[in-house]
Motif scaffolding. Structure first.
Motif, mmCIF file in Angstrom:
data_model
loop_
_atom_site.group_PDB
_atom_site.id
_atom_site.type_symbol
_atom_site.label_atom_id
_atom_site.label_comp_id
_atom_site.label_asym_id
_atom_site.label_seq_id
_atom_site.Cartn_x
_atom_site.Cartn_y
_atom_site.Cartn_z
ATOM 1 N N PHE A 1 11.679 -15.922 2.652
ATOM 2 C CA PHE A 1 10.723 -17.086 3.213
ATOM 3 C C PHE A 1 10.337 -17.851 2.221
ATOM 4 N N GLU A 2 11.086 -18.938 1.483
ATOM 5 C CA GLU A 2 10.719 -19.715 0.265
ATOM 6 C C GLU A 2 9.855 -20.572 0.673
ATOM 7 N N ASN A 3 9.564 -21.252 1.884
ATOM 8 C CA ASN A 3 8.791 -22.111 2.150
ATOM 9 C C ASN A 3 7.230 -21.892 2.137
ATOM 10 N N ILE A 4 7.042 -20.472 2.090
ATOM 11 C CA ILE A 4 5.605 -19.758 2.354
ATOM 12 C C ILE A 4 5.039 -19.476 1.082
ATOM 13 N N LYS A 5 3.817 -19.550 0.829
ATOM 14 C CA LYS A 5 3.347 -19.012 -0.507
ATOM 15 C C LYS A 5 2.600 -17.794 -0.204
ATOM 16 N N PHE A 6 2.746 -16.721 -1.032
ATOM 17 C CA PHE A 6 2.088 -15.674 -0.748
ATOM 18 C C PHE A 6 1.384 -15.185 -2.038
ATOM 19 N N LYS A 7 0.359 -14.610 -1.686
ATOM 20 C CA LYS A 7 -0.557 -13.773 -2.632
ATOM 21 C C LYS A 7 -0.672 -12.417 -2.418
ATOM 22 N N GLN A 8 -0.060 -11.610 -3.484
ATOM 23 C CA GLN A 8 0.271 -10.450 -3.493
ATOM 24 C C GLN A 8 -0.325 -9.337 -4.201
ATOM 25 N N MET A 9 -1.078 -8.206 -3.633
ATOM 26 C CA MET A 9 -1.861 -7.415 -4.081
ATOM 27 C C MET A 9 -1.331 -5.890 -4.103
ATOM 28 N N SER A 10 -1.336 -5.092 -4.768
ATOM 29 C CA SER A 10 -0.717 -3.702 -4.889
ATOM 30 C C SER A 10 -1.926 -2.709 -4.936
ATOM 31 N N ILE B 1 0.881 -1.264 -0.003
ATOM 32 C CA ILE B 1 -0.001 0.174 0.206
ATOM 33 C C ILE B 1 0.720 1.353 -0.065
ATOM 34 N N SER B 2 0.573 2.186 -0.776
ATOM 35 C CA SER B 2 1.352 3.267 -0.966
ATOM 36 C C SER B 2 0.326 4.717 -1.091
ATOM 37 N N ASP B 3 0.853 5.938 -0.698
ATOM 38 C CA ASP B 3 -0.104 6.819 -1.382
ATOM 39 C C ASP B 3 0.622 7.671 -2.402
ATOM 40 N N ARG B 4 1.539 6.936 -3.180
ATOM 41 C CA ARG B 4 2.194 7.165 -4.405
ATOM 42 C C ARG B 4 2.207 6.117 -5.207
ATOM 43 N N THR B 5 3.250 6.128 -6.018
ATOM 44 C CA THR B 5 3.423 4.700 -7.002
ATOM 45 C C THR B 5 3.355 3.216 -5.994
ATOM 46 N N GLY B 6 4.117 3.475 -5.015
ATOM 47 C CA GLY B 6 4.397 2.373 -4.313
ATOM 48 C C GLY B 6 5.591 1.293 -4.955
ATOM 49 N N LEU B 7 6.079 1.875 -5.882
ATOM 50 C CA LEU B 7 6.949 0.806 -6.493
ATOM 51 C C LEU B 7 8.263 0.422 -5.751
ATOM 52 N N SER B 8 8.812 1.365 -4.935
ATOM 53 C CA SER B 8 10.004 1.020 -3.948
ATOM 54 C C SER B 8 9.500 0.366 -3.015
ATOM 55 N N ALA B 9 8.254 0.595 -2.472
ATOM 56 C CA ALA B 9 7.882 -0.305 -1.368
ATOM 57 C C ALA B 9 7.579 -1.603 -1.864
ATOM 58 N N GLU B 10 7.249 -1.704 -2.904
ATOM 59 C CA GLU B 10 6.856 -3.082 -3.365
ATOM 60 C C GLU B 10 8.027 -3.991 -3.552
ATOM 61 N N GLY B 11 9.044 -3.176 -4.155
ATOM 62 C CA GLY B 11 10.180 -4.103 -4.410
ATOM 63 C C GLY B 11 10.887 -4.459 -3.139
ATOM 64 N N MET B 12 10.979 -3.474 -2.123
ATOM 65 C CA MET B 12 11.450 -4.017 -0.938
ATOM 66 C C MET B 12 10.782 -4.994 -0.265
ATOM 67 N N GLY B 13 9.389 -4.952 -0.420
ATOM 68 C CA GLY B 13 8.422 -6.109 0.653
ATOM 69 C C GLY B 13 8.833 -7.427 -0.305
ATOM 70 N N LYS B 14 8.803 -7.220 -1.677
ATOM 71 C CA LYS B 14 9.001 -8.647 -2.362
ATOM 72 C C LYS B 14 10.258 -9.175 -1.963
ATOM 73 N N ALA B 15 11.290 -8.348 -1.786
ATOM 74 C CA ALA B 15 12.569 -8.842 -1.449
ATOM 75 C C ALA B 15 12.670 -9.457 -0.097
ATOM 76 N N LEU B 16 11.883 -8.679 0.758
ATOM 77 C CA LEU B 16 11.903 -9.410 2.044
ATOM 78 C C LEU B 16 10.882 -10.640 2.077
ATOM 79 N N LEU B 17 9.992 -10.862 1.560
ATOM 80 C CA LEU B 17 9.149 -12.085 1.336
ATOM 81 C C LEU B 17 10.073 -13.184 0.741
ATOM 82 N N GLU B 18 10.959 -13.030 -0.166
ATOM 83 C CA GLU B 18 11.683 -13.754 -1.095
ATOM 84 C C GLU B 18 12.712 -14.623 -0.107
#
Lengths: 271, 271
Positions: free
Chosen positions: A29-38, A10-27
């Motif tokens: 945890f390879e044993n867990i399946k995530f369903k992502q929405m922006s 979630i972002s009040d702007r494009t959220g591109l960096s936050a998404e990049g950061m979040g995805k890197a964090l989730l990466e």
């Protein structure tokens, strides 16, 4: 067995960096399946309240609270979102107070009203036009104007890398495709000789090149594995003979290639 | 008067997200001047030690410690960097432990050995080729294949937006330039009529359009302010008449436009 975990960026702007950061964090945890929405441009309290409802409904449906990565800067919007039934990770808050302390001045805590960044637009457009105009053919004049010249055999990844360098950094990247004639010569191609210091080579795994070329012209001499092997071998020999820095594109994303070239050629970003 | 503060963005990968996050954080302090430097692919202990020396020298030269934004995942490299004389902001560490707790499983704490993401490469290349092939002219077949069709007068920002959508999301964005003939008609242009649900309009401030066009063809009818005003007015009238969603590109970055379109048209990313 872990259930699939719902993730909101979630972002009040494009959220591109936050998404990049979040995805890197989730990466991590390879044993867990995530369903992502922006959700981008969540810049009013109404939108925030609406989103909280969506998150809460999701939590109920899934039987487990979602994870929220937020890069919302506006404090009142941030407070609303924090009330949702979720693990709320605010990528900004923790660091803002740290920075306020270090810099001895309060942060703005609001989205910058963006002034038209004309200079940035111009630099970007010039670089994009440069890449587009030169994608099909190269001329002496073009090479002279270029910040960097990417060299490689057909389908080694030059075009998307040139475009990415233009869009992301405003860098004028020219594209020099190595022809079979070029590859047979012990010399550097005539046109690029005068610009040796701007050259950067791209190479690729021959099997992968074969696959890519097959997509374009199946069962052709162009896509034949022997042709691919020969061309790649010749290109690498050329790069080595003339001390041209080069990199293998096979396992690299366009982003990685661009940062690689930026660093290796010490290019100056135009914005 | 605050001195210029030195900032290091450090990553063991490209560091693009960390840099974006760090820059957004710094934007919150408008009274302070920052000098920013990026160090990507700091993926060995040797590189980390070398960088620590650079940071320490900088701290000494500046008489004030630099700010380090790190998105290093590898723990041993992170430890080395944390010893530098700097405010060390590790964008990952704080959140990893939070996520470990929430997910009930330890994080990897290492950079993922990247497997060749062939699917992603293919989707991206297809989209880039789509944008490139269709930048000069449109055909029925192209429009049919497109995920979205950006419409607007010449120089309203269609090309870079199409390319960004392709590179960033693998979206096939076609580019339909509104000609003076199109603009005079009360109808939608014949070619796009059948694809009304894929249309998205771009508009622009006429003065800004005039400036951009002057750069290309100074003192021409094409760049004349009256032409620009007329074309923009006609284009907006067309968008409204046919209920085509549209946005003003004047104060938006390519990133903002892309996310805007993605959201508004509910496009599905291809990777």
């Amino acid at each position: 067995m872990n259930p699939t975990r719902r993730v909101f960026f979630i972002s009040d702007r494009t959220g591109l960096s936050a998404e990049g950061m979040g995805k890197a964090l989730l990466e991590q945890f390879e044993n867990i399946k995530f369903k992502q929405m922006s959700y981008a441009f969540i810049n009013t309290e109404d939108k925030a309240h609406g989103l909280v409802q969506i998150i809460n409904r999701q939590a109920q449906d899934d039987g487990i609270r979602p994870i929220v990565f937020s890069s919302v800067v506006d404090e009142s919007i941030g407070r609303i979102l924090a009330e949702a039934n979720a693990l709320h990770i605010s990528l900004f808050d923790a660091f803002l107070s740290l920075l306020e302390q270090e810099l001895g001045t309060p942060a703005r805590h609001s989205v910058k009203s963006r002034v038209a960044n004309v200079e940035r637009y111009d630099a970007r457009m010039e670089a994009v036009n440069f890449a587009l105009n030169h994608d099909d053919g190269v001329s002496e004049a073009n090479l002279k104007e270029a910040d960097v010249i990417l060299m490689g055999v057909s389908r080694s990844g030059k075009t998307p890398t040139c475009l990415y360098l233009a869009l992301q950094y405003g860098i004028r990247a020219a594209n020099y495709p190595l022809t079979p004639d070029d590859l047979e010569s012990p010399d550097l191609p005539r046109m690029v000789k005068a610009h040796k210091n701007k050259l950067f080579g791209l190479t690729i795994n021959p099997e992968r090149l074969h696959d890519i070329r097959e997509e374009r012209r199946a069962n052709s001499n162009y896509s034949h594995i022997d042709t691919c092997k020969q061309e790649v071998r010749d290109a690498q020999a050329m790069f080595r003979r003339h001390q041209i820095p080069f990199t293998d594109t096979t396992h690299k994303s366009v982003e990685e290639l661009a940062v690689n070239i930026l660093q290796e050629c010490q290019l100056k970003r135009r914005f």
